[in-house]
Design an enzyme around this catalytic site. Structure first.
Site, mmCIF file in Angstrom:
data_model
loop_
_atom_site.group_PDB
_atom_site.id
_atom_site.type_symbol
_atom_site.label_atom_id
_atom_site.label_comp_id
_atom_site.label_asym_id
_atom_site.label_seq_id
_atom_site.Cartn_x
_atom_site.Cartn_y
_atom_site.Cartn_z
ATOM 1 N N GLU A 76 0.810 -1.219 0.000
ATOM 2 C CA GLU A 76 0.000 0.000 0.000
ATOM 3 C C GLU A 76 0.843 1.268 0.000
ATOM 4 O O GLU A 76 0.500 2.257 -0.664
ATOM 5 C CB GLU A 76 -0.923 -0.014 1.219
ATOM 6 C CG GLU A 76 -1.881 1.161 1.312
ATOM 7 C CD GLU A 76 -2.783 1.044 2.518
ATOM 8 O OE1 GLU A 76 -3.171 2.097 3.055
ATOM 9 O OE2 GLU A 76 -3.081 -0.093 2.937
ATOM 10 N N ASP A 77 1.961 1.268 0.731
ATOM 11 C CA ASP A 77 2.700 2.518 0.967
ATOM 12 C C ASP A 77 4.074 2.584 0.312
ATOM 13 O O ASP A 77 4.777 3.591 0.471
ATOM 14 C CB ASP A 77 2.874 2.739 2.478
ATOM 15 C CG ASP A 77 1.541 2.975 3.173
ATOM 16 O OD1 ASP A 77 0.624 3.498 2.520
ATOM 17 O OD2 ASP A 77 1.416 2.613 4.361
#
Length: 759
Positions: A76-77
């Site tokens: 996600e990051d």
């Protein structure tokens, strides 16, 4: 920040066979992937996944779950992909990490819809491997512990989401310690004043009851020791949010709560639990209605314990929970402590089903996912999920002894849907403990319920406001959608058939099926629904089936006929509609087709040609969606149908409201009254009466004796001596209504009576 070797040692302390290489690789990989990323408080971002992993080591989880915790934010990051995780750590961990990754680039109308879609993805991932849930709860717990660094709006949103979804979800999965901390943290941020009030009250009670807990502990321990029962007895204080919730729900002060202090008795076996219960009840007076046996009847999440309340030392009410050590571990850590999830898993991570259903809370989760995914919209899905997360339960029984666990406040309708969706849809009544009771009856623990069903029954939409379970609400909404679709299918079919008949062709499903690509529809029913919803014109469907069909196009929409129309039965007549050009209109029964394309139907045997292609209407409970204009229409009235987005709306031929609808939407309708099964129809009358005692009784008596049914009555003083009554009533047909009006006119107290059409 925890060092690499410290994390590995924590895992090895409870799992000496853990894969140290996997843990080391995950630690280094996640630390490098997050690089120089920072949290809002300035700490390295990697400190967050590391703390999540540490929380999971307290739950003694397997090394794959710990590795997932370290990696849960990298997709996600960071630039890492699922393929990268699959390559370096294998498909199992890649699947777990992907389940914890938010959906990117959502194009949704509201934040609530986005929240629902994110949670839907998470729940589906949880249903395939429950370890996703364990990591997510640890992730949420650490985020709540560090929430002070977020903006006020973010704190509020995250706290609300925690209270509504994640804390109840932890509770339903038996992880009570996690639930308690999540609730306490969310409560602190959502209502700091309320939190401070409860904490101050607790401090006061501790001072007031100083030594009480030790006194009770000593008394219980002595009783058990003298009886030869080995037990570990401990006391606890209820959590602030739990106290606040009870005060709010019961509208009572904190001093009125009887169970602020609770005590746990941990014994060696279930048999010892019952022995301890008997001893306690003999030594102290039990409080009626405060006994629950969750050992013989476990909760759906696997929770087992005996609950009882006694009047103990200092005349203080004391809540006791009696259970074994294994039961206590499950009560505190739920599925994380459940042997089923450590030793009885299949190769794909799913639990084996060679255990009793009450030993497998995971079955409940799969069942919940199956139900909540039926929500038609994101908001519906989120609502159903919240409903399914209620923990307080009642246990009702089928006649064969099957236990049905339901939320408190559940009704026989909820019970029926819990048994099976078809049973719920067909439910028409219920026997509770042998007595037929209303379907709105709230069920209690131990009730035996027999559901009475009827074939072909459709659940009323009003049931949605009665039921409390997400499964029931989803099924009722689905049944309503299906019933409405069936109505539109039937309406569209009739419209297409009548249009085909007017074009001197024959309709068939096979013929229409060959035209589906031309109409951009997937099935015959889809075509009918589109026509019924006024999305596709019936004449366009006829042209698709018969390109050479001759279909007369309607003229510009006329004004409806006025009061100066030629008498019914005339062959034809000319009428002027306001400033518009004259339009020729033929009454039903004439030898020619209706000139403007919309016909009315005389109920007394109009000619077949006039009825050609007309759609018969029967009552208010039709198999096609029909509504009536204000003031009603009854058999005997000349009527016109207008195709709207909500089905057919029926008007009297003289209604001025017809002018609001373009002529192309007018359709032919006719009455189809079944003499053997008469139905009542709505109508309105206006009655002017003398303002004196007894006039209302006179009016009601005339209507009642004439077999009319009054729905509503509105009275207005029109003059000093007169009162106007607007009466909505139900009648069989036009002659019946005329008889009622004539009967009213014979009364000396009635000055005038006539039919009313305006709202």
């Amino acid at each position: 920040m925890m060092r690499q070797y410290e994390l590995v040692e924590r895992v090895l302390s409870y799992n000496p066979k853990a894969d140290e290489g996997l843990l080391n690789r995950a630690y280094v990989y996640a630390m490098k992937a997050h690089g120089n990323q920072k949290r809002r408080n300035g700490d390295p971002y990697f400190s967050h996944p590391l703390e999540v992993a540490a929380i999971l080591t307290d739950l003694k989880l397997d090394d794959a779950t710990i590795a997932t915790a370290l990696l849960h934010d990298v997709i996600e990051d960071t630039a890492v992909t699922k393929g990268d995780i699959d390559k370096y750590f294998g498909p199992e961990i890649a699947h777990l990490v992907d389940g914890l990754t938010k959906i990117s680039k959502l194009d949704l109308a509201s934040k609530k819809a986005e929240q629902a879609e994110q949670f839907r993805k998470l729940l589906v991932a949880i249903s395939s491997d429950v370890r996703v849930l364990l990591v997510k709860l640890a992730d949420r717990l650490h985020n709540m512990r560090t929430l002070e660094h977020n903006s006020p709006e973010s704190r509020r949103r995250n706290s609300e989401e925690t209270l509504e979804i994640y804390a109840p979800l932890a509770g339903r999965m038996g992880m009570q310690s996690v639930r308690d901390e999540l609730e306490e943290l969310a409560f602190k941020w959502l209502d700091p004043d309320g939190f401070a009030t409860v904490m101050n009250k607790l401090d006061d009670l501790r001072q007031k009851n100083q030594g009480l807990i030790d006194e009770i502990l000593a008394a219980v321990r002595d009783k058990l020791r003298l009886a030869g029962i080995t037990a570990d007895v401990s006391g606890r204080e209820k959590k602030p949010y739990s106290i606040w919730r009870k005060m709010e729900n019961r509208q009572i002060s904190m001093e009125q709560l009887s169970d602020i202090y609770g005590f746990r008795v941990i014994v060696a076996s279930p048999e010892a639990s019952y022995a301890a219960l008997g001893l306690v009840h003999r030594a102290w007076r039990a409080v009626p209605g405060r006994f629950k046996d969750y050992i013989s009847t476990p909760k759906q999440n696997g929770y087992q314990s005996i609950h009882t309340t006694i009047v103990g030392p200092r005349n203080q009410r004391v809540e006791l929970q009696i259970r074994t050590g294994e039961m206590h571990a499950v009560a505190e850590f739920g599925i994380a402590a459940h042997a089923l999830y450590k030793e009885k898993r299949t190769a794909d991570g799913m639990p084996k089903h060679d255990v009793a259903p009450h030993d497998d809370p995971y079955l409940w989760l799969r069942h919940m996912v199956e139900n909540v995914l039926d929500g038609s919209t994101s908001e519906d899905f989120l609502e159903h999920t919240k409903l399914e997360l209620f923990q307080d339960q009642v246990f009702a029984f089928t006649p064969k002894g099957r236990i049905i666990a339901l939320p408190r406040g559940a009704t026989p309708i909820d019970f029926a849907y819990a048994v099976h969706t078809d049973v719920g849809n067909g439910c028409v009544g219920a026997l509770v403990n042998g007595r037929q009771l209303p379907l709105t009856t709230v069920l209690r623990n131990g009730d035996e319920v027999v559901i009475l069903t009827a074939k072909g029954h459709v659940p009323p939409a009003a049931w949605e406001r009665i039921v409390v379970t997400g499964r029931a609400r989803a099924a009722i909404r689905r049944a309503a959608r299906d019933a409405l679709r069936r109505q539109y299918v039937e309406l569209g079919r009739r419209l297409v058939q009548s249009a085909t008949e007017r074009a001197d062709h024959q309709y068939s499903d096979d013929k229409l099926k060959r035209c589906l690509p031309r109409l951009a529809q997937k099935s015959v029913d889809d075509v009918h629904v589109a026509v019924g919803r006024n999305e596709v014109a019936a004449n366009d469907v006829v042209r698709a089936m018969y390109p050479d069909a001759k279909i007369a196009l309607p003229t510009t929409g006329p004004r409806p006929p006025n009061r100066h129309m030629k008498a019914p039965g005339a062959e034809d007549g000319w009428f002027k509609f306001g400033r518009m050009l004259p339009v020729k209109f033929r009454w039903p029964g004439s030898s020619a087709a209706v000139a403007n394309g919309a016909a009315t139907a005389a109920p007394n045997g109009a000619a077949d040609e006039a009825q050609k292609g007309a759609i018969p209407l029967r009552g208010l409970k039709n198999d096609i969606p029909v509504t009536w204009e204000e003031g009603g229409a009854i058999p005997g009235d000349r009527i016109v149908g207008v195709l709207t987005d909500n089905g057919i709306r029926v008007f009297q031929i003289s209604s001025p409201k017809l002018a609001d609808y373009e002529h192309a939407r007018w359709i032919d309708v006719t009455w189809d009254v079944d003499g053997e099964k008469p139905e009542r129809f709505p109508a309105k009358i206006r009655v002017t009466v003398l303002n004196k005692p007894g006039t209302l009784a006179d009016v009601a008596k005339v209507i009642g004796e004439a077999d009319g049914n009054i729905d509503s009555l509105r009275m207005t003083r029109s003059a000093a001596d007169f009162t106007d009554m607007l009466i909505e009533l139900e009648v069989w047909d036009l002659p019946h209504l005329n008889d009622i009006i004539a009967g009213l006119k014979t009364k000396a107290s009635v000055s005038a009576a006539e039919r009313a059409f305006e709202t």
